[in-house]
Design a protein around this motif. Structure first.
Motif, PDB file in Angstrom:
ATOM      1  N   ASP A  11       0.826  -1.201   0.000  1.00 31.32           N
ATOM      2  CA  ASP A  11       0.000   0.000   0.000  1.00 31.32           C
ATOM      3  C   ASP A  11       0.859   1.249   0.000  1.00 31.32           C
ATOM      4  N   GLU A  12       1.929   1.164   0.779  1.00 36.09           N
ATOM      5  CA  GLU A  12       2.806   2.312   0.878  1.00 36.09           C
ATOM      6  C   GLU A  12       3.455   2.614  -0.475  1.00 36.09           C
ATOM      7  N   GLU A  65       2.329   1.818  -3.425  1.00 30.94           N
ATOM      8  CA  GLU A  65       1.317   2.343  -4.342  1.00 30.94           C
ATOM      9  C   GLU A  65       1.093   3.833  -4.066  1.00 30.94           C
ATOM     10  N   LEU A  66       0.975   4.150  -2.780  1.00 32.96           N
ATOM     11  CA  LEU A  66       0.768   5.556  -2.436  1.00 32.96           C
ATOM     12  C   LEU A  66       1.949   6.419  -2.868  1.00 32.96           C
ATOM     13  N   MET A  67       3.140   5.921  -2.624  1.00 37.10           N
ATOM     14  CA  MET A  67       4.332   6.687  -3.012  1.00 37.10           C
ATOM     15  C   MET A  67       4.273   7.050  -4.488  1.00 37.10           C
TER      16      MET A  67
END
Ligand SMILES: Nc1ncnc2c1ncn2[C@@H]1O[C@H](COP(=O)(O)OP(=O)(O)OP(=O)(O)O)[C@@H](O)[C@H]1O
Ligand SMILES: [Mg+2]
Lengths: 218, 299
Positions: B202-203, B205-207
């Motif tokens: 998730d991290e 993807e967010l980045m």
């Protein structure tokens, strides 16, 4: 600033979710994007920041031909934007402060600037008292405000907000609307997706209405 | 630089979050590199043995009994003109016979009461000590062999050739083992890195959504792979060092008499092992991050 020409988007290859959409949003404008659930609001926003591809048409953002971007250079487009995601996308293992500063670390600001700007952004959304809390311990509205702080922290030219008041009661919603209007006055172009008639009434900005993938009013 | 530092911080937290897989992966690397290192150690010592023998090799030219003086002069000229020759001793038939008799135990002597001397005269040629003297010996031997008056030539050729072939085989073997182990390591490390990536899915993807470059996203994982490779190989070298130390302290005295020494893996190869391991780690993590980003961008 943002131009969409005859865009067709199909997730499954047969039923268009966006059906020949054309839009133009000049620099510095504030527009509402509305329409019933499933109309394609989120899909338009995703296309604008290069997260979804599309089958036909052209999209220009700040002169960048979005359809031609690859995963290697799409970050240039995304750095000119702040996005408030419909599901916030906060990182659960980072505090409020860290979530907001993360958006700057990722694009390589120095530590001093990061501290200062994060502090500013949290002050703007009224969350300084909660800066060390983890997202799980925040109310839905507070989480949304963290997402907004993160979207605005880099003073982006364009802000895409996907129902940023979706979970909030009217009072807070209007406050948040005001926040976006302030950002708009500072020069950001804003697309604000919402279902709320009240918000649109109070906001009194141009409204783009979608229904089943078509623009029905603009 | 900023990117590297913050990437390194992420790497550390990745490692702490997935301690067990990290340690397991490092242990696997340690074992694999130890295996490779032990083979290298063996190789170096065999190689040492070979050069040691090489140095002791002497060329013996057996002469016909009826060799003429001028033929001898030609031979001596050929030998002394060879720049690799260190010294030559002529052993006459009589000396050879005397030496032979003095080397033999007394009870066998009656059996050897021959009327005539069966031994040929010879030249014993010593070569200048070098690791690579065998070709020179061979060359001179081929020249002398065709000369008049030479009966035969001997220098333990068969043995040495066989040993040399064995060393070539060992080199191929080392490369094959190294290649196979590297391949296995790449599979294992890339799997660990994949776990690390998925725990941060998730991290990541967010980045990417908020404008990180693919390189920025990859760096922590590439570093993680390289750190695994580094840690694993350094541990392995300590292990091999331990084995070497043990062998040396146990058995050095028994090979001292042969003028030999337990050798450790030569320095360039030590760094080579570490480099190989780090490179393998880098390749493995590169494959995983590439795969992940590729799938993420495919939609
Ligand atoms: N990843 C996806 N795969 C397949 N179909 C999708 C995907 N995302 C959205 N859709 C479909 O596309 C259509 C438009 O979705 P979109 O999320 O753009 O609507 P929306 O206007 O944002 O709705 P809401 O107001 O509920 O957020 C819907 O019918 C939805 O089911
Ligand atoms: Mg939506």
């Amino acid at each position: 600033m943002i131009q969409i020409f005859n865009v067709v988007k199909m997730y499954d290859g047969s039923n268009p979710v966006l059906d020949n959409i054309s839009l133009e949003i000049p620099k510095g404008e504030f527009v509402f994007l509305t329409g019933p659930s499933g109309a394609g609001k989120t899909t338009i926003l995703k296309i604008l920041f290069g997260w979804e591809s599309f089958e036909k048409g052209q999209v220009l953002v700040k002169g960048i031909n979005v359809g031609k971007l690859t995963h290697r250079n799409v970050y240039t487009l995304r750095r000119s934007m702040g996005v408030v995601f419909q599901d916030y996308k906060l990182l659960p293992n980072k505090t409020v402060f860290e979530n907001v500063s993360f958006a700057q670390e990722v694009i390589g600001h120095d530590r001093k600037t990061i501290r200062f700007k994060t502090w500013e952004a949290l002050k703007n959304v009224g969350l300084t008292p909660k800066k060390d809390a983890y997202p799980a311990y925040l109310s839905g509205g507070e989480q949304q405000r963290v997402a907004i702080a993160r979207a605005m922290v880099n003073s982006p030219a364009i802000i895409l907000a996907d129902e940023p008041t979706g979970n909030l009661d009217p009072d807070i919603s209007f406050e948040i609307l005001k926040l976006f209007e302030e950002l708009n006055q500072k020069g950001s172009t804003i697309i604000f997706a919402t279902h709320s008639q009240e918000i649109m009434k109070v906001g009194n900005h141009r409204v783009i209405s979608l229904n089943r993938g078509k623009v029905v009013a603009s | 630089m900023q990117t590297l530092i913050s990437g390194f911080r992420t790497t550390l937290s990745n490692i702490l979050n997935n301690k067990q897989t990290f340690l397991l992966s490092v242990a696997t690397i340690t074992i694999a590199i130890s295996i490779l290192g032990l083979f290298l150690l063996l190789f170096f010592n065999l190689n040492g043995l070979l050069s040691n023998w090489n140095r002791q090799v002497q060329l013996i030219v057996y002469l016909d009994d009826d060799i003429t003086v001028s033929q001898k002069e030609i031979l001596e000229g050929l030998i002394s003109n060879n720049q690799h020759v260190e010294s030559t001793t002529e052993v006459s038939r009589e000396t050879a016979w005397a030496e032979f008799q003095s080397n033999i135990s007394d009870n066998l002597k009656p059996l050897l009461s021959l009327e005539f001397n069966p031994l040929p005269g010879s030249y014993k040629i010593r070569f200048r000590s070098s690791d690579n003297q065998l070709p020179h010996i061979r060359e001179l031997s081929e020249t002398l062999e065709t000369q008049q008056g030479v009966e035969s030539i001997q220098y333990g050729e068969e043995w040495i050739t066989r040993f040399e072939k064995f060393m070539v085989f060992s080199k191929i073997f080392l490369f094959a083992i190294g290649g196979l182990l590297s391949l296995g390591l790449i599979l294992i490390i890339s799997n660990t890195i994949r776990l690390s990536i998925y725990s941060r899915q998730d991290e990541i993807e967010l980045m990417l959504l908020i404008g990180a470059t693919p390189t920025f996203v990859k760096i922590p994982f590439l570093l993680e792979g390289m750190i695994q490779g580094l840690a694993g190989s350094v541990l392995a070298l300590f292990l091999i060092g331990g084995v070497h130390y043990y062998l040396k302290s146990e058995f050095q005295s028994s090979i001292d008499s042969m003028g030999m020494d337990f050798q450790f893996i030569a320095e360039p190869f030590l760094f080579g092992l570490i480099g190989l391991s780090v490179l393998v780690g880098l390749m493995a993590s590169y494959i995983s991050t590439f795969q992940f980003l590729y799938l993420l961008n495919k939609k």
